[in-house]
Design a protein around this motif. Structure first.
Motif, PDB file in Angstrom:
ATOM      1  N   VAL A 152      49.812  67.617 -26.419  1.00 44.78           N
ATOM      2  CA  VAL A 152      50.125  67.269 -25.288  1.00 44.78           C
ATOM      3  C   VAL A 152      50.820  65.967 -25.345  1.00 44.78           C
ATOM      4  O   VAL A 152      51.881  65.707 -24.566  1.00 44.78           O
ATOM      5  N   GLU A 153      50.307  65.092 -26.117  1.00 41.12           N
ATOM      6  CA  GLU A 153      50.913  63.639 -26.166  1.00 41.12           C
ATOM      7  C   GLU A 153      52.277  63.829 -26.661  1.00 41.12           C
ATOM      8  O   GLU A 153      53.403  63.188 -26.342  1.00 41.12           O
ATOM      9  N   LEU A 154      52.727  64.552 -27.852  1.00 39.73           N
ATOM     10  CA  LEU A 154      53.847  64.592 -28.306  1.00 39.73           C
ATOM     11  C   LEU A 154      54.979  65.166 -27.443  1.00 39.73           C
ATOM     12  O   LEU A 154      55.916  64.855 -27.073  1.00 39.73           O
ATOM     13  N   GLU A 155      54.536  66.347 -26.767  1.00 36.79           N
ATOM     14  CA  GLU A 155      55.275  67.142 -26.031  1.00 36.79           C
ATOM     15  C   GLU A 155      55.773  66.318 -24.609  1.00 36.79           C
ATOM     16  O   GLU A 155      56.769  66.472 -24.203  1.00 36.79           O
ATOM     17  N   SER A 156      54.825  65.671 -24.102  1.00 37.66           N
ATOM     18  CA  SER A 156      55.133  64.922 -23.006  1.00 37.66           C
ATOM     19  C   SER A 156      55.910  63.324 -23.290  1.00 37.66           C
ATOM     20  O   SER A 156      55.980  62.685 -22.311  1.00 37.66           O
ATOM     21  N   ARG A 157      56.001  63.045 -24.526  1.00 34.84           N
ATOM     22  CA  ARG A 157      56.586  61.952 -25.106  1.00 34.84           C
ATOM     23  C   ARG A 157      55.704  60.922 -24.669  1.00 34.84           C
ATOM     24  O   ARG A 157      56.006  59.540 -24.200  1.00 34.84           O
ATOM     25  N   ILE A 196      46.490  75.029 -15.644  1.00 34.47           N
ATOM     26  CA  ILE A 196      45.603  74.012 -15.415  1.00 34.47           C
ATOM     27  C   ILE A 196      46.212  72.803 -15.109  1.00 34.47           C
ATOM     28  O   ILE A 196      46.940  72.268 -15.947  1.00 34.47           O
ATOM     29  N   SER A 197      46.086  71.850 -13.981  1.00 34.49           N
ATOM     30  CA  SER A 197      46.657  70.752 -13.683  1.00 34.49           C
ATOM     31  C   SER A 197      45.771  69.738 -14.626  1.00 34.49           C
ATOM     32  O   SER A 197      44.736  69.642 -14.694  1.00 34.49           O
ATOM     33  N   ASN A 214      56.035  70.516 -15.852  1.00 35.34           N
ATOM     34  CA  ASN A 214      56.006  69.372 -14.811  1.00 35.34           C
ATOM     35  C   ASN A 214      56.620  69.844 -13.501  1.00 35.34           C
ATOM     36  O   ASN A 214      57.249  70.769 -13.462  1.00 35.34           O
ATOM     37  N   ASP A 215      55.737  69.640 -12.335  1.00 37.77           N
ATOM     38  CA  ASP A 215      56.039  70.163 -11.035  1.00 37.77           C
ATOM     39  C   ASP A 215      57.567  69.887 -10.494  1.00 37.77           C
ATOM     40  O   ASP A 215      58.033  70.408  -9.637  1.00 37.77           O
ATOM     41  N   LEU A 216      58.135  68.787 -11.229  1.00 37.88           N
ATOM     42  CA  LEU A 216      59.604  68.320 -10.591  1.00 37.88           C
ATOM     43  C   LEU A 216      60.652  68.912 -11.423  1.00 37.88           C
ATOM     44  O   LEU A 216      60.299  69.205 -12.980  1.00 37.88           O
ATOM     45  N   GLU A 217      61.555  69.332 -10.992  1.00 33.77           N
ATOM     46  CA  GLU A 217      62.643  70.010 -11.631  1.00 33.77           C
ATOM     47  C   GLU A 217      63.847  68.871 -11.907  1.00 33.77           C
ATOM     48  O   GLU A 217      64.281  68.276 -11.174  1.00 33.77           O
ATOM     49  N   PHE A 218      63.916  68.795 -13.270  1.00 33.00           N
ATOM     50  CA  PHE A 218      64.863  67.602 -13.669  1.00 33.00           C
ATOM     51  C   PHE A 218      66.276  68.269 -14.058  1.00 33.00           C
ATOM     52  O   PHE A 218      66.608  69.367 -14.535  1.00 33.00           O
TER      53      PHE A 218
END
Length: 601
Positions: free
Chosen positions: A397-402, A430-431, A449-453
Motif C-alpha cells: 500500500v505504501e509503495l503503490e500510493s507512493r 474497503i476504505s 482513489n475516489d478522484l479521477e485524475f
C-alpha cells in the motif's frame, strides 16, 4: 583550579517566599547569593568549564535535611559514573551520527543548543555539559568537547541555551526563566528565550495545550539553531534532557495506545531533523534515571525548579508516570526489573522487525510479477494471513500510493479478515482513509482513489510529502480532507488555451519568482520569500516551502504556495494560498482547472 565546596548558612524562611529552589550554590564570582530561605557564600572560579570535583573527607551537608556527613567516597564514585554515562552516550551514540556525513573544515565548530527549562532534568543536562566543555579563552563562546580518547574528542563547539516561557503558571514561570538566565550568565553562555504570548499574539483565542506547546518548542528550537548556523559549514546539535524514565513512559504509552509488535521502542539517542539535514537532536541522558539525576544535583548542591503541572492528572503521560509505572514497579519487583524487561521487549521487537521486513521484501519481489506493483496477488492458501504476508500488504500500500497513505493496523486487520473469512467474495472494497480504498478484483488487490485524475496534464513530482494531480470533472467540496486539498485555478487571458504544464517545486531555486496573495490583488508583487516572511514561516523552512507552478512558452509562474501554520511543520498544519492572478472569484472565468494536492500521512 579545584572547585572548593561552599559552606551554607541557613536563613530564616520568609512566609512570602515559596521553597521553590533546592538548596545549592550557583557558581558565580559574586561574594554571596540568596535563594529563597538559604544563603550561600561563593568562591570565585577562574576556569569555569574545567572544574575538578574535590571529593576529600571535608565536611558537607545533606542537601535535603541539612544532616552533616563526612564520608564522600561513594558519592564521588556515583558522580563519576553519572557523568561517564552521559559522556559515553554522547561519544558512542550521538556524535558518530553527527560527524559521519560532515566533512568538517578545521576549527569549524559544532553548534550545541541546550534546551533548559529550569527543571531537574534539564539543569542536570546543563551542568553535565559544563563538565565536558573546556573554554578556549581567546575565542568568545568557543569551547572544546572533551571526550578523552573517544571519537570527537576535543571537538570545537559553540554553546547556546534556549528556554521556553509558557506563561501558564504566573510567578512560577518567571522563576524558572530567571534561574536558567542566571545559570547562563554565570558561564557567559548566550541565553535565548521565547514566550508563548509572543507566539500567539496574532492568533485569536488560541488555547494552550501540551501538543501545541511541544510543536511550538520544536519549531522554534530548529529555527533558532538554523539562524545561529547561518550559511556556515557547521553542524547543529540540539540537546534535550530526556532520560531513561521518559523512554520507559514512551514504551508504556505506545502499548496503551496500540502498537505493532515490530514497533515496540522507546526514545532514540539521536535523530536527524526532518527538514534540515545539518541539524540533529540528541538525548545524552537516556542511560540515567530520574532518581539518579536528582541524586547528582543534590550531591553537587545544584538548585532546580519543580513544575507543579507535572503532578496534574489531566495529562495521560503524567498519570502513567505518577500512577501506572509505580504500580508496575511494585508488581514486578522494582524499577530495575521493569526497565530490564522493557529493554528485552524492545530488543526482541527490533529483531522481529528486521526479520519480518527482510522476508516481506523478498515476498513482494517474488510474487509481484515484472515489478508491476499495481496489483497485489491474493494469497491462495485460504487461511489467515501470516505476519510476513501482513507486512508485505502494508508495504505494498505504501509503495503503490507512493507513500501518500499508510495502513493503520486496524485497517490492515480488516482487510486480512475479509480475505480469510470470505475467500469466495471476489469483488469488494474497503476504505482506508483520505479517499483511498483497497479493492479486490478477482485474484488481485488494487489500490483505488475516489478522484479521477488527468495524468497527461500533471508533471509528477513531490515536495515535503505533497503530491498533486489534475482532477477530471468538478468534484464536490466534500472531497477536501486533512490530507487532501482541492483548489481551482482560474486561467486568465495570459494562460487560456496554452495548456500549461503544472509541477510541484520548492522555493529554493525559485527565489526570484514573484507572488501576491489573492487578498492583495492589484498590489505590487513581492518575492516569494518576502511573502513567506510576512506569513511568519520560520526562516529555515522558507526555502523548503512547496509551490505549485505553471509553465508555458518558457514562462514560469507560482500559482499557489503552501504556508505552514505557526508552531507546525509542513506535514502538520497549514494552508495553500492562491496567487491573485489564478484565484477563482466567480463562475465567469474563461477556463479553470481543479487540482488535488495530497499530503502523505
Amino acid at each position: 583550579m579545584a572547585w572548593k565546596r561552599l559552606t551554607r548558612v541557613p536563613v530564616l524562611p520568609s512566609s512570602r517566599s515559596p521553597l521553590a529552589f533546592y538548596s545549592s550554590p550557583i557558581l558565580t564570582t559574586s561574594s554571596k547569593l540568596v535563594h529563597d530561605n538559604r544563603l550561600f557564600l561563593q568562591q570565585p572560579i577562574n576556569d569555569k568549564f574545567q572544574r575538578r570535583y574535590s571529593w576529600s573527607k571535608s565536611r558537607h551537608f545533606d542537601a535535603t535535611i541539612g544532616k552533616e556527613t563526612s564520608d564522600c567516597d561513594s558519592d564521588a564514585v556515583f558522580v563519576d559514573e553519572f557523568l561517564s554515562k552521559v559522556q559515553t552516550n554522547i561519544s558512542d551514540e550521538i556524535l558518530p551520527n553527527v560527524l559521519n556525513s560532515w566533512n568538517r573544515p578545521p576549527e569549524s565548530p559544532l553548534i550545541l543548543l541546550l534546551c533548559v527549562s529550569g527543571g531537574c532534568d534539564s539543569v542536570a543536562l546543563f551542568y553535565s555539559m559544563v563538565h565536558l566543555l573546556k573554554s578556549i579563552e581567546v575565542v568568545p563562546n568557543r569551547y572544546r568537547l572533551c571526550l578523552e580518547e573517544k571519537d570527537g574528542a576535543h571537538l570545537p563547539c559553540e554553546v547556546h541555551v534556549v528556554h521556553f516561557d509558557h506563561q501558564q503558571r504566573g510567578e512560577e514561570s518567571d522563576r524558572d526563566r530567571l534561574l536558567v538566565q542566571q545559570m547562563c550568565s554565570d558561564y557567559n553562555i548566550p541565553f535565548h528565550c521565547y514566550y508563548w504570548e509572543d507566539a500567539n499574539r496574532d492568533i485569536h483565542q488560541r488555547k494552550f495545550s501540551q501538543e501545541m506547546a511541544r510543536d511550538w518548542r520544536k519549531s522554534k528550537t530548529v529555527e533558532l539553531l538554523s539562524t545561529i548556523m547561518g550559511s556556515t559549514p557547521s553542524r547543529g546539535l540540539i540537546l534535550t534532557a530526556h532520560h531513561r524514565d521518559d523512554s520507559v513512559e514512551t514504551v508504556v504509552l505506545k502499548m496503551l495506545r496500540g502498537v505493532h509488535l515490530t514497533n515496540i521502542s522507546g526514545m532514540a539517542s539521536v535523530q536527524q531533523d526532518r527538514y534540515n539535514n545539518r541539524i540533529f537532536i540528541g538525548k545524552p541522558m537516556l542511560q540515567v534515571g530520574k532518581k539518579d539525576i536528582e541524586k547528582y544535583l543534590i550531591l553537587q548542591h545544584i538548585p532546580w525548579r519543580e513544575d507543579s503541572s507535572n503532578q496534574s492528572s489531566k495529562y495521560l503521560r503524567n498519570r502513567v508516570r505518577n500512577e501506572l509505572i509505580p504500580l508496575l514497579n511494585e508488581l514486578v519487583g522494582g524499577e530495575t526489573i521493569l526497565y530490564s524487561r522493557l529493554i528485552n521487549a524492545q530488543e526482541q521487537s527490533r529483531k522481529l522487525k528486521d526479520d519480518v521486513t527482510q522476508r516481506a521484501d523478498f515476498y513482494l519481489q517474488s510474487y509481484i510479477a515484472n515489478s508491476d506493483i499495481s496489483h497485489y496477488p491474493v494469497p491462495q492458501h485460504g487461511g489467515p494471513l501470516t505476519v510476513v504476508e501482513e507486512e508485505a500488504l502494508y508495504k505494498w500500500v505504501e509503495l503503490e500510493s507512493r507513500r501518500r497513505i499508510s495502513l493503520t493496523y486496524e485497517k490492515l486487520l480488516m482487510i486480512c479478515r475479509q480475505l480469510s473469512e470470505y475467500p469466495d467474495r471476489r469483488k469488494w472494497n474497503i476504505s482506508i482513509g483520505n479517499e483511498w480504498k483497497v479493492a479486490r478484483d478477482g485474484d488481485v488487490l488494487i489500490l483505488l482513489n475516489d478522484l479521477e485524475f488527468d495524468h497527461a496534464r500533471s508533471l509528477q513530482s513531490s515536495q515535503n510529502g505533497w503530491t498533486f494531480n489534475v482532477v477530471k470533472g468538478l468534484p464536490g467540496d466534500n472531497r477536501d480532507s486533512v490530507h487532501t486539498k482541492l483548489i481551482s485555478l482560474a486561467l486568465g487571458p495570459g494562460w487560456n488555451g496554452k495548456n500549461p504544464v503544472m509541477s510541484l517545486q520548492k522555493v529554493n531555486g525559485n527565489e526570484s519568482l514573484k507572488f501576491i496573495p489573492y487578498w492583495r490583488k492589484g498590489k505590487r508583487e513581492m518575492k516569494i520569500k518576502e511573502f513567506l516572511r510576512g506569513q511568519k514561516v520560520p526562516l529555515h523552512r522558507r526555502g523548503e516551502a512547496p509551490i505549485l507552478c505553471l509553465e508555458a512558452d518558457d514562462s514560469l509562474k507560482i500559482a499557489a504556495v503552501f504556508v505552514e501554520s505557526e508552531g507546525n511543520s509542513f506535514d502538520q498544519g497549514g494552508r495553500w494560498v492562491m496567487h491573485a492572478d489564478f484565484h477563482v472569484e466567480s463562475d465567469s472565468v474563461d477556463e479553470s482547472v481543479t487540482i488535488a494536492l495530497k499530503r502523505s500521512v
